[in-house]
Each structure stands twice: as structure tokens, then as C-alpha cells.
Scaffold this motif. Sequence first.
Motif, mmCIF file in Angstrom:
data_model
loop_
_atom_site.group_PDB
_atom_site.id
_atom_site.type_symbol
_atom_site.label_atom_id
_atom_site.label_comp_id
_atom_site.label_asym_id
_atom_site.label_seq_id
_atom_site.Cartn_x
_atom_site.Cartn_y
_atom_site.Cartn_z
ATOM 1 N N TYR A 1 36.482 16.007 -2.247
ATOM 2 C CA TYR A 1 36.054 15.258 -3.314
ATOM 3 C C TYR A 1 35.338 16.304 -4.487
ATOM 4 O O TYR A 1 35.213 15.594 -5.464
ATOM 5 C CB TYR A 1 34.611 14.613 -2.666
ATOM 6 C CG TYR A 1 34.920 13.547 -1.824
ATOM 7 C CD1 TYR A 1 36.043 12.957 -1.574
ATOM 8 C CD2 TYR A 1 33.946 13.374 -0.684
ATOM 9 C CE1 TYR A 1 36.333 11.884 -0.785
ATOM 10 C CE2 TYR A 1 33.963 12.476 0.402
ATOM 11 C CZ TYR A 1 35.325 11.880 0.222
ATOM 12 O OH TYR A 1 35.586 10.811 1.415
ATOM 13 N N LYS B 1 41.747 11.297 -3.217
ATOM 14 C CA LYS B 1 40.799 11.468 -1.881
ATOM 15 C C LYS B 1 39.631 10.450 -2.011
ATOM 16 O O LYS B 1 39.294 9.756 -1.079
ATOM 17 C CB LYS B 1 40.217 12.919 -1.806
ATOM 18 C CG LYS B 1 41.404 13.954 -1.599
ATOM 19 C CD LYS B 1 41.730 14.158 -0.091
ATOM 20 C CE LYS B 1 42.512 15.276 0.431
ATOM 21 N NZ LYS B 1 42.890 15.240 1.696
ATOM 22 N N MET B 2 39.383 10.291 -3.279
ATOM 23 C CA MET B 2 38.108 9.550 -3.541
ATOM 24 C C MET B 2 38.144 8.290 -3.395
ATOM 25 O O MET B 2 37.395 7.596 -2.876
ATOM 26 C CB MET B 2 37.554 9.650 -4.965
ATOM 27 C CG MET B 2 36.741 11.289 -5.218
ATOM 28 S SD MET B 2 36.109 11.424 -6.982
ATOM 29 C CE MET B 2 34.968 12.562 -6.578
ATOM 30 N N LEU C 1 30.676 10.174 -6.440
ATOM 31 C CA LEU C 1 31.811 9.912 -5.382
ATOM 32 C C LEU C 1 32.084 8.482 -5.586
ATOM 33 O O LEU C 1 33.474 7.992 -5.733
ATOM 34 C CB LEU C 1 31.644 10.205 -3.974
ATOM 35 C CG LEU C 1 32.552 9.643 -3.026
ATOM 36 C CD1 LEU C 1 34.068 10.251 -3.206
ATOM 37 C CD2 LEU C 1 32.087 10.113 -1.689
ATOM 38 N N ARG D 1 34.002 7.733 -8.582
ATOM 39 C CA ARG D 1 35.458 8.176 -8.498
ATOM 40 C C ARG D 1 35.311 9.239 -9.683
ATOM 41 O O ARG D 1 36.135 9.292 -10.786
ATOM 42 C CB ARG D 1 36.433 7.210 -9.187
ATOM 43 C CG ARG D 1 36.491 6.177 -8.074
ATOM 44 C CD ARG D 1 37.054 6.485 -6.702
ATOM 45 N NE ARG D 1 37.108 5.245 -5.974
ATOM 46 C CZ ARG D 1 36.487 4.717 -5.082
ATOM 47 N NH1 ARG D 1 35.237 5.141 -4.717
ATOM 48 N NH2 ARG D 1 36.715 3.520 -4.316
#
Length: 356
Positions: free
Chosen positions: A303, A334-335, A271, A274
Motif C-alpha cells: 500500500y 493492491k488497495m 488506504l 485509494r
Amino acid sequence: MKEKRILFTGGGTAGHVMVNLAVIPTFQKEGWTIDYIGSHSGIERELIEPLKGVAYHAISTGKLRRYFSKENFKDPFKVLKGTLQAYRIIGKKRPAVIFSKGGFVSVPVLIAARMRRVPAVIHESDITPGLANKIAIPLSKKVITTFPETVQYLPESKAEWVGAVVRDELYLGSKTKGLSFTGLPGKKPILLIMGGSGGSRKINEAVRSQLDVLLHEFEIIHLCGKENVDPSIQREGYSQFEYVKDELSDLFAATDFVLSRAGSNAIFEFLALRKPMLLIPLSRNASRGDQILNAKSFERQGYARMIEEEELTEERLVQELKRLKEGKNTVLTKMRSFESREAKQKVIDIIKQATR
């Protein structure tokens, strides 16, 4: 000037070592003397013993099982022996504080720490505390967590959510070096497959059975686990290794997508870097279900995609990886809202505050 000394513990899997590896360099730079208590043959010894300036001490350990085994009758004696060994080490080294990442090796250390009246800080990566940490929580001064949801399972006076701790070196990888190390041309998106430090036979078999299909979509770096490399598979665009340590940051830099188990430390590293991921958590038959909770949390937040192991088929694997590839931009959006760099400093500050 009085010596500043800290003792780390944790092991059994790579996930029970990674946070220690992330914070140890800061304590070294600040002039702390560092000791580490681990098992004789666990992966923590492989990861910690080569570090310069860290004294590794091996003790006896007993595995904490939730199922019946003949070894259950021997393990209390191993834990007792380990506690006596840790008691001697702590008495000799006299650390100001102990930081535990969990795993069964940490239990005798934290019992001995309480006996020696040395304050201990525990780190819990998963949403619900593991068995070793459940035993150790009453022995600790502070329990810090990766997931905010974990705090509800802990004593209010001890719990603090800090977020994910990610090793600085993971941000320093080179895509060029990663491609060179793997021998991949880098003409297609690169899929990194990881089954945890021990590998995953089921994931390995599913991937290899669909290799022709997957190589139309991706180039593949496959970290198979110990003794799981198949030398008969020699395909352009496919590179396999048992385990990678020093070159891992370069592999991450070259990677576009990840297929992985759902150990907390690993997925938070993906995460932070990315890397959109497809997670196949350990089943409840092989674990207490913590990876399933981790994966569901990441899926809810956008994620990752997720397949429960009982639902894993060759066709489903290919289908979900294609969907992950098609939805890459949405996942990356989102990340980008996630930031991990403050967490490490929070952990360091809490450890220092706990010193006696």
C-alpha cells in the motif's frame, strides 16, 4: 422510554479523536444522548466542542511519559484530580457505556468508569497498544483493534479485530472544490503532504528544500502544522496551510499521492480512499515506535513506500516520491482489495453489546 446515553473519551492528538468522530453521527441518528470527556486545551476540544448535540466536559489530565521530566511528579496529582472530576460527571450523566479512543485523557475516565461500574470499550489503532491503553485494558470490557496483529498483545477474552473505521464524510469530497480551495490548476498529479496534527519540521524542511524539483512532478498541497506556514514561499503549484478541517474531504478528493507520517487512523483513511502513500514514521527517539510498525505493515502489503526518519535525506525523498508515482497502478491494484465500510458498524455493534 429509558434514555440511551453514551460517553466518549480520547484525545491528545487528532488520531485519538477520529474514530469517535466517525461513530458519533450514528448514535445521534439513533437518538442517543452523547457526552464527551476531554482535556481543557487538547485538539479533541477543538474537534468535538463545535458538534451539535454533543456535551463536552473538560477535566484535568496528566501526560504519561516514558522519559524523565519534572512534570512526572505533578502528573499523578493531575490524574487524580481528573479521576475525581470524571467520577462526578459519570455519576451525574449515568451513561450506559463508555467508548475510549485512547490518549492520556482517557486514563482518569476509565478509572472512574470502573469505580462507577460502567462498562467501557477501548479502541486501539496501532499494532501495539499505547501506554494509556495498556493501563486502561484491565479496566475495560472489550478492546477492539484496527490491525489483526494487535490481538496477540491483548487478553484473549477481551480482544476483537474489527479493521479500520473511516469517517463517511471523507468519501463525499469534491475534487473541484478542493482545487478551488487550494488555488491549484490541477494540471499535474497532486501530492498532499501531512506531518500529523502537530506538523513535522523535518518533513517540511526536506520538502521545501526540494520544491523546485518536486514541482516538476507534482502540484503540492502542504499541511504544515501550527505556526509552520512560510509566507515567503509563493510558488505556482504550491499551496500551504497550517491545518484543514472542514475542507479536508475535498483536499482528499483532489489528491493523487500522499506524503505523511504513519499514524494509524490517517494511513487507513488514505488506504480507504485509494491514495498511494510515502510514509515517514516518527522515529523511535520521538515515540515508542508504533508508527514504524504501522508503516512496515503497509509497505509489506504493497500500500505504501516508506523512509525511516533517520534515513530521510532530500535526495531520498525525491527518489521515493518518483518511484511512488511510477508504481501508482501496482499500488492501486493492491488497495482495491481493501474494504473498510463494515468496520464502523462492527464497532457500533460491540459498543451496544457492552451496555449495562
